[in-house]
Design a protein around this motif. Structure first.
Motif, short mmCIF file in Angstrom:
data_model
loop_
_atom_site.label_atom_id
_atom_site.label_comp_id
_atom_site.label_asym_id
_atom_site.label_seq_id
_atom_site.Cartn_x
_atom_site.Cartn_y
_atom_site.Cartn_z
N VAL A 123 -15.62 -26.87 -11.06
CA VAL A 123 -15.97 -27.29 -12.45
C VAL A 123 -15.79 -28.92 -12.27
N PRO A 124 -16.53 -29.77 -13.02
CA PRO A 124 -16.82 -31.14 -12.82
C PRO A 124 -15.43 -31.80 -13.53
N LEU A 125 -14.99 -32.73 -12.49
CA LEU A 125 -13.55 -33.64 -12.66
C LEU A 125 -14.09 -34.98 -13.25
N LEU A 126 -13.24 -35.39 -14.05
CA LEU A 126 -13.39 -36.95 -14.75
C LEU A 126 -12.45 -37.69 -14.24
N THR A 127 -11.09 -37.44 -14.18
CA THR A 127 -10.05 -38.16 -13.62
C THR A 127 -9.02 -37.26 -13.00
N VAL A 128 -8.42 -37.97 -12.13
CA VAL A 128 -7.10 -37.13 -11.49
C VAL A 128 -6.08 -37.72 -12.07
N THR A 129 -5.00 -37.22 -12.50
CA THR A 129 -3.78 -37.35 -12.68
C THR A 129 -2.62 -37.49 -11.33
N THR A 130 -2.71 -36.26 -10.75
CA THR A 130 -2.13 -35.99 -9.69
C THR A 130 -2.75 -34.88 -8.79
N SER A 173 -16.72 -37.55 -20.88
CA SER A 173 -15.59 -38.09 -21.97
C SER A 173 -16.38 -38.43 -23.11
N ARG A 174 -15.99 -38.04 -24.45
CA ARG A 174 -16.53 -38.50 -25.45
C ARG A 174 -16.38 -39.84 -25.96
N SER A 175 -15.39 -40.38 -25.13
CA SER A 175 -15.28 -42.10 -25.43
C SER A 175 -15.83 -42.72 -24.38
N ALA A 176 -16.55 -42.28 -23.47
CA ALA A 176 -17.23 -43.08 -22.48
C ALA A 176 -18.51 -43.90 -23.30
N THR A 177 -18.77 -45.04 -22.40
CA THR A 177 -19.47 -46.08 -23.03
C THR A 177 -20.59 -46.57 -22.11
N ASP A 178 -21.00 -46.05 -20.85
CA ASP A 178 -22.06 -46.04 -20.14
C ASP A 178 -23.14 -45.41 -20.61
N ASP A 179 -24.33 -45.97 -20.18
CA ASP A 179 -25.43 -45.49 -20.60
C ASP A 179 -25.71 -43.83 -20.38
N ARG A 180 -25.57 -43.55 -19.10
CA ARG A 180 -25.62 -42.16 -18.88
C ARG A 180 -24.84 -41.11 -19.80
N SER A 181 -23.55 -41.54 -20.00
CA SER A 181 -22.54 -40.85 -20.86
C SER A 181 -23.17 -40.91 -22.34
N GLY A 228 -23.17 -23.48 -19.31
CA GLY A 228 -22.24 -23.42 -18.08
C GLY A 228 -21.17 -24.43 -17.76
N LYS A 229 -21.19 -25.46 -18.79
CA LYS A 229 -20.15 -26.51 -18.61
C LYS A 229 -19.70 -27.00 -20.12
N TRP A 230 -18.82 -27.76 -20.02
CA TRP A 230 -18.25 -28.51 -21.41
C TRP A 230 -18.43 -29.79 -21.54
N PHE A 231 -18.74 -30.50 -22.55
CA PHE A 231 -19.08 -31.96 -22.60
C PHE A 231 -17.97 -32.79 -23.33
N TYR A 232 -16.98 -32.52 -23.05
CA TYR A 232 -15.92 -33.26 -23.53
C TYR A 232 -14.64 -33.35 -22.32
N ALA A 233 -13.74 -34.31 -22.44
CA ALA A 233 -12.32 -34.16 -21.47
C ALA A 233 -11.48 -33.26 -21.79
N ARG A 234 -11.22 -32.33 -21.01
CA ARG A 234 -10.12 -31.38 -21.06
C ARG A 234 -8.88 -31.50 -20.08
N THR A 235 -7.95 -31.83 -20.62
CA THR A 235 -6.83 -31.92 -19.80
C THR A 235 -6.24 -30.71 -19.03
N LEU A 236 -6.41 -30.50 -17.74
CA LEU A 236 -5.86 -29.08 -17.17
C LEU A 236 -5.28 -29.27 -15.79
N THR A 237 -4.64 -28.56 -15.19
CA THR A 237 -4.18 -28.36 -13.78
C THR A 237 -4.86 -27.23 -13.26
#
Length: 204
Positions: free
Chosen positions: A70-77, A136-144, A46-55
């Motif tokens: 849905v979970p949010l990683l970063t805000v552009t606008t 994000s598949r490029s994340a480097t923190d331990d949890r990610s 019920g979730k995706w494990f990659y960063a997807r650019t959407l509005t």
């Protein structure tokens, strides 16, 4: 074909002991399988494990907090209902101590409030442009990194199971035929993979 937002790569798959890494005959099938299994993981969890650019658009909430579906990683606008951009200094992503985020909260110190559009509509007038997903598949923190490894391992095991089934083998071995002519194919997903899948389902 290329793998689209796959949780493992063709190169990783071909390093598995059961695979002849010099044989490119099945590459297209494997790439299609990895993509399909990655989306099946998304569906199951019920979730995706990659960063997807959407509005995404939302109704105006009853208070200063906009809950996200849905979970949010970063805000552009972040755009208000009157089409003005809300500055990052006017809101906080919640929970601020961890990512992904599940709400955007206007600061009490800010004079900004949620506004309807020019016609007074309050439905689907707030828009959030950014990157969405559980990690994000490029994340480097331990949890990610742990989440990335778990999805990678699950995708490899599940894709290998599908690859074996193509040739009449199940996870536990080759399909058998009973005296009555019934074909018995071993389970497509071993217990170790199911344990990973269940752990990913429980992640919030």
């Amino acid at each position: 074909m290329a793998i689209t937002n796959g949780y493992c790569t063709l190169a990783q798959f071909k390093t598995l002991p059961e695979i002849d890494s010099t044989n490119a005959t099945d590459d297209t099938f494997v790439e299609e399988t990895i993509t399909r299994i990655s989306r099946e993981i998304d569906r199951e969890c019920g979730k995706w494990f990659y960063a997807r650019t959407l509005t995404r658009t939302y109704d105006i909430p009853p208070d200063r907090q906009l809950d996200l579906d849905v979970p949010l990683l970063t805000v552009t606008t972040l755009t208000n209902g009157d089409a003005t951009t809300i500055a990052a200094t006017d809101y906080t992503l919640f929970d601020p101590n961890t990512s992904p985020y599940y709400a955007i909260r206007l600061k009490q110190s800010s004079s900004v409030i949620w506004l309807p559009d020019s016609d007074g509509n309050i439905q689907n007038v707030l828009s959030v442009a950014g990157t969405w997903g559980y990690v994000s598949r490029s994340a480097t923190d331990d949890r990610s990194v742990q989440l990335i490894r778990n999805t990678e391992t699950l995708c490899l095991i599940w894709s290998l199971a599908e690859y074996k089934r193509r040739y009449g083998f199940g996870v536990e071995g080759k399909s058998t035929v009973t005296a009555a002519g019934v074909v018995i194919t071993p389970t497509a997903l071993p217990d170790s993979a199911r344990m990973i899948l269940e752990s990913l389902k429980r992640v919030y």
